[in-house]
Each structure stands twice: as structure tokens, then as C-alpha cells.
Design an enzyme around this catalytic site. Structure first.
Site, PDB file in Angstrom:
ATOM      1  N   ASP A  83       0.808  -1.259  -0.160  1.00  0.00           N
ATOM      2  CA  ASP A  83      -0.128   0.027  -0.073  1.00  0.00           C
ATOM      3  C   ASP A  83       0.897   1.501  -0.253  1.00  0.00           C
ATOM      4  OD1 ASP A  83      -1.632   2.068   0.458  1.00  0.00           O
ATOM      5  OD2 ASP A  83      -3.000   1.021   2.015  1.00  0.00           O
ATOM      6  N   HIS A  84       0.742   1.794  -1.160  1.00  0.00           N
ATOM      7  CA  HIS A  84       1.785   3.044  -1.174  1.00  0.00           C
ATOM      8  C   HIS A  84       1.363   4.196  -0.430  1.00  0.00           C
ATOM      9  CE1 HIS A  84       5.095   4.882  -2.651  1.00  0.00           C
ATOM     10  NE2 HIS A  84       4.753   5.219  -4.161  1.00  0.00           N
ATOM     11  N   ARG A  85       0.127   4.452   0.345  1.00  0.00           N
ATOM     12  CA  ARG A  85      -0.145   5.179   0.928  1.00  0.00           C
ATOM     13  C   ARG A  85       0.639   5.451   2.511  1.00  0.00           C
ATOM     14  NH1 ARG A  85      -6.305   4.020   1.920  1.00  0.00           N
ATOM     15  NH2 ARG A  85      -5.205   2.183   2.228  1.00  0.00           N
ATOM     16  N   ILE A 116       3.716   2.975   2.639  1.00  0.00           N
ATOM     17  CA  ILE A 116       5.059   2.502   2.566  1.00  0.00           C
ATOM     18  C   ILE A 116       5.610   2.806   1.103  1.00  0.00           C
ATOM     19  CG2 ILE A 116       6.244   0.296   1.829  1.00  0.00           C
ATOM     20  CD1 ILE A 116       4.232  -1.330   3.408  1.00  0.00           C
TER      21      ILE A 116
END
Length: 490
Positions: free
Chosen positions: A460-462, A464
Site C-alpha cells: 500500500d503506497h499510502r 509504504i
């Protein structure tokens, strides 16, 4: 007395299921906590027991039927109170019959009969209606303004009548305007306490400064208060759109090109479709690729494989990956967390429960192994083997698939050199393993045959960043490459 047995709450977010088997029939005797039906839910097959004992009076469900929590599945005769149930309706019927017989005889008399006090009150009211009301004496002010006019009566006395004032005698219009203006000024809110620069910022953002709550002394509004208010407006507008699911694309008539067959989706397949769709729509996915040299690790697995089998398990790559991932989650705690967008907080979990994807005939199931960081490789091998077998035999309980903090999915046994797994929300990362292959690798100035294992990490780029994901996956690859870092039994 017959008691209705309803479908109880089976687990979190589970509100329905399909009856796969009815274990009793009408007339059977059942005991307390005896299973009466088998139910296929979205993730497991569960047995539903009866909370009381007695004789089954009626079964209200059938195999293949979809039932919901709270729905009656059968009625049980406990053996007592049957006569009481029969006599209650009869007594009620007799009471109503007696009431109907007595009511017609009494109601007309009560309607026609008037008590003496009521008659006297009615006579006085009629007499009062005939008497003319005396007119009030006009006030001196009314006479002065000409609102009273005299006229002669039959007995020769003058009688004064009230006369409406002429338009010229009404209050001036400007007095009414002043009164309205005074009311408007009294109702107007006090100016919001804010500096000119803050007011200018609010105007540029199109925000009404009086609607912003100030956090400073005396409710003074700061620039940060204006920014937070603007952010809340944006989130309230965007979130409903994010929550909306995309409309289903209309399908063509496939039968026009050939024969087709339609089959209903199973509960597991339907839940998998909903969960992966929601995860894909709400999580900005990024996938990182790497590979690990597991030549020494494979030799270790072959050496100690018999020891794991003697304990009742299999020392697989997945079992080893469980131990490695648990260690990596301690080094990189943001991978063992969840996001609370509403509260704008990160939830770091102090426990390590890892789910493992298992391929079954009904679809993908993810049993969770708890406290992975506290178990050795042999314990993990045995528990993983047992849970995978329970999943394939439809004996996995709902609670055994809840509470995961991280997920591992291994497709190496089937094939392929890479894939992009979907994060199992509300987790923030998932580790994928593909099939290991022997390759010629350049090591210390020369080529050597090495067994290379493809690794993938979706996250999850939010929460990591890409650099953290690369470090995490490289750490896992190095741990698999150097098996001496792992203790076989603790």
C-alpha cells in the site's frame, strides 16, 4: 412448548450462508448443542447447533437454500406447556365473545343518559348565548384619535362605536423600516476573530470565515484552522465518490455465438471477488520484484525434511518464508500495520499473525497462523500442514481466518516466474513466491549453477514508500540466501 431456533451470528461480517446439509428431520429427538445443519459461509463450512433439546416439530430450511442470520431454521417441541398453548386462545376467544354480547346493551344507554350536572351546565350555556355582551367603554386615547363614533340608540342614549383610523393616521413607514433594521442588526453574528491575512486566505479559498472554528485564545482563527476546514470540505466531497462502486458493464448475449451455461457463484468465490475488488479500488498498489539464492536453503530442507515429517508437518519453502517474514516485520514495523484514514492514524500491531493463501476446490482461503515470531520452524511446519488440510476438507473455522497482519502466497508449486498479488486489506503488504529455477549466476568472478527463487511484494503506497519496500524485500532475500541466520528449532 414449541421454540423457534434461529440462525445465530456466525462471525464478524458474516450474515448469511448456503445450507449444504440438513442433519435432522421432523420428529427427531435432539439434545442441547447438537448440530442440526451444515452451512457454507463465505469462507468456511460450519455446523449450526441447537441451543435446546427436545423433539423437532418442523424444519424450515432445505439444502441449497441461502439463509440469513436471525432466520428461523426449525422449531423444537420442548415437551411442556402444550396444553397451556391450546387453552390460551380458547380463553381469549371466550372473553371476546362475552364482551361482544354485553357491549351492545350498555353502550346505547350510556349515550342517551345525561347526568343532572351536565344538563344544568348545558341550560346555562344556552341562556348565556341569548344575552348580549356589554360593550367595553372606549379609552380616552381612542376618542382623541377619532377611533370612536357616537350614535343614538332606541332609548335615546348615545352609543360609541370603534372606527378604524384613516390611512393618514397610521404609523409612518420609516418607523417600520427602523424596527426591521434593528432586528437585523441584533440577529447578525459578531465578526469572526481573525487577522486580515487569515481573512484574505479564506476569501482566496472561497471559505466563509464565520464558519471556521478557531483554535486560538478566545476562539481566534489561524491560517492552520482555515487549512483544516478546507481539507475537511474536500474529504467530505471526495469520500462519497470513492465509496461508490463502478457500475457493472452490460454484458452481451453470449448465446448468440454458441452454447453457454450459467452457474451460481459459490460463497467463497463471491466473497473473494468482493474483497479483491474493494482492495484494488481503495489501495494504491505497487509491486516490487527481487529474487533469492536458495541453493544452501534447499540443502537444509532436504537434510531436515524427515525430522519435520516425523513431527507431522512438511518443511516447505512457505514454512521457512513464514519465519523469515516474521523476523522482517520486526525490522520493518510499518509492514505490520494498518491505516485508519478516518482518524488519520497508523495502527502498529505488536503481534505477528501471518496468513497463508491455500488453493482449494471452493476457491482461495487464507488461514492465519498466530504468533509466528514465537514459534520455531518445526512448529510452523506442523501447524501450516494442519491448517492447509483443514481448509481443503472444509473444516476451517471462521476465527482461524481472522486477525492476520501480513500474508504470504506461494504459487511455486504450480509454476510461473512472477505475478502481482493483491494486498489483503486491511493489511498493507503481501509477499508472493514463484517457482524456483536453476540458473547460471556470476559469483566471485565465475558462473555457477544456483537455485534462484523469484519474490514479489505488493504494498500500500499510502503507508509504504518504494525505498522501504525494496529494503524489506532485499532483507527477505538475504535471509533466505543465508539459512544459518535461521534457527531450526527456536
Amino acid at each position: 412448548m414449541a421454540t423457534e431456533i434461529k440462525l445465530p451470528k456466525l462471525g464478524e461480517s458474516v450474515d448469511s450462508g448456503v445450507v449444504s446439509k440438513v442433519l435432522i428431520s421432523a420428529g427427531d429427538s435432539v439434545t442441547e448443542d447438537q448440530p442440526v445443519i451444515e452451512l457454507d459461509t463465505e469462507k468456511a463450512t460450519v455446523e449450526v447447533p441447537t441451543p435446546i433439546g427436545g423433539t423437532v416439530k418442523e424444519v424450515r430450511v432445505k439444502e441449497g437454500e441461502t439463509i440469513k442470520v436471525g432466520q428461523v431454521i426449525l422449531t423444537v417441541e420442548e415437551g411442556a406447556g402444550e396444553k397451556e398453548e391450546k387453552t390460551k386462545p380458547e380463553a381469549e376467544a371466550k372473553r371476546k365473545e362475552t364482551q361482544q354480547k354485553t357491549e351492545p346493551a350498555t353502550k346505547p344507554k350510556e349515550a342517551d343518559k345525561k347526568t343532572e350536572p351536565e344538563a344544568k351546565v348545558e341550560d346555562k350555556a344556552k341562556a348565556h348565548e341569548k344575552e348580549p355582551e356589554p360593550e367595553a367603554e372606549p379609552e380616552p386615547e381612542q376618542k382623541a384619535r377619532g377611533e370612536v363614533k357616537s350614535r343614538a340608540t332606541k332609548d335615546g342614549k348615545e352609543q360609541e362605536d370603534k372606527v378604524a383610523p384613516t390611512p393618514l393616521e397610521k404609523e409612518p413607514e420609516h418607523a417600520k423600516i427602523e424596527a426591521d433594521a434593528r432586528k437585523t442588526l441584533e440577529a447578525a453574528p459578531e465578526p469572526a476573530p481573525a487577522a486580515p491575512s487569515v481573512r484574505r486566505m479564506a476569501r482566496e479559498l472561497g471559505i466563509e470565515i464565520s464558519e471556521v472554528s478557531g483554535s486560538g485564545p478566545g476562539g481566534r482563527i489561524s491560517e492552520e484552522d482555515v487549512r483544516n476546514y478546507a481539507r475537511s470540505i474536500i474529504l467530505n466531497v471526495v469520500r462519497p465518490h470513492l465509496a461508490q462502486q463502478p457500475a457493472a458493464v452490460p454484458l452481451p448475449d453470449f448465446a448468440q455465438w454458441g452454447e453457454v451455461e450459467r452457474k451460481a457463484m459459490t460463497g467463497v468465490r463471491r466473497k473473494t471477488a468482493e474483497h479483491t475488488r474493494d482492495a484494488w479500488l481503495t489501495i494504491p498498489h505497487v509491486t516490487q520484484f527481487d529474487e533469492a539464492d536458495i541453493t544452501e536453503l534447499e540443502a537444509l530442507r532436504e537434510r531436515y525434511g524427515e525430522k519435520a515429517e516425523a513431527a507431522g508437518g512438511k518443511l516447505t519453502i512457505t514454512a521457512v518464508a513464514l519465519k523469515v517474514a516474521a523476523a522482517a516485520l520486526k525490522v520493518f514495523p510499518q509492514f505490520n500495520a494498518s491505516l485508519d484514514i478516518e482518524a488519520e492514524e497508523i495502527i502498529y500491531k505488536k503481534y505477528c499473525h501471518i496468513g497463508v493463501a491455500v488453493d482449494t476446490e471452493r476457491g482461495l482461503l487464507v488461514p492465519v497462523i498466530r504468533d509466528v515470531d514465537k514459534k520455531d520452524l518445526l512448529e510452523l511446519s506442523v501447524e501450516l500442514t494442519q491448517l492447509a488440510e483443514k481448509a481443503r476438507q472444509k473444516k476451517l473455522a471462521l476465527e482461524e481466518m481472522q486477525g492476520g497482519t501480513f500474508t504470504i502466497t506461494n504459487l511455486g508449486g504450480i509454476g510461473g516466474f512472477g505475478f502481482t498479488p493483491i494486498v489483503n486489506s486491511p493489511e498493507v503488504a503481501i509477499l508472493g513466491i514463484a517457482r524456483a529455477t536453476n540458473r547460471s549466476v556470476f559469483v566471485e568472478g565465475q558462473f555457477e549453477p544456483r537455485l534462484m527463487l523469484p519474490l514479489v511484494l505488493s504494498y500500500d503506497h499510502r503507508l509504504i514508500d518504494g525505498a522501504d519496500a525494496a529494503r524489506f524485500l532485499r532483507w527477505v532475500a538475504e535471509a533466505l540466501h543465508q539459512p544459518f541466520l535461521l534457527a531450526l528449532e527456536g
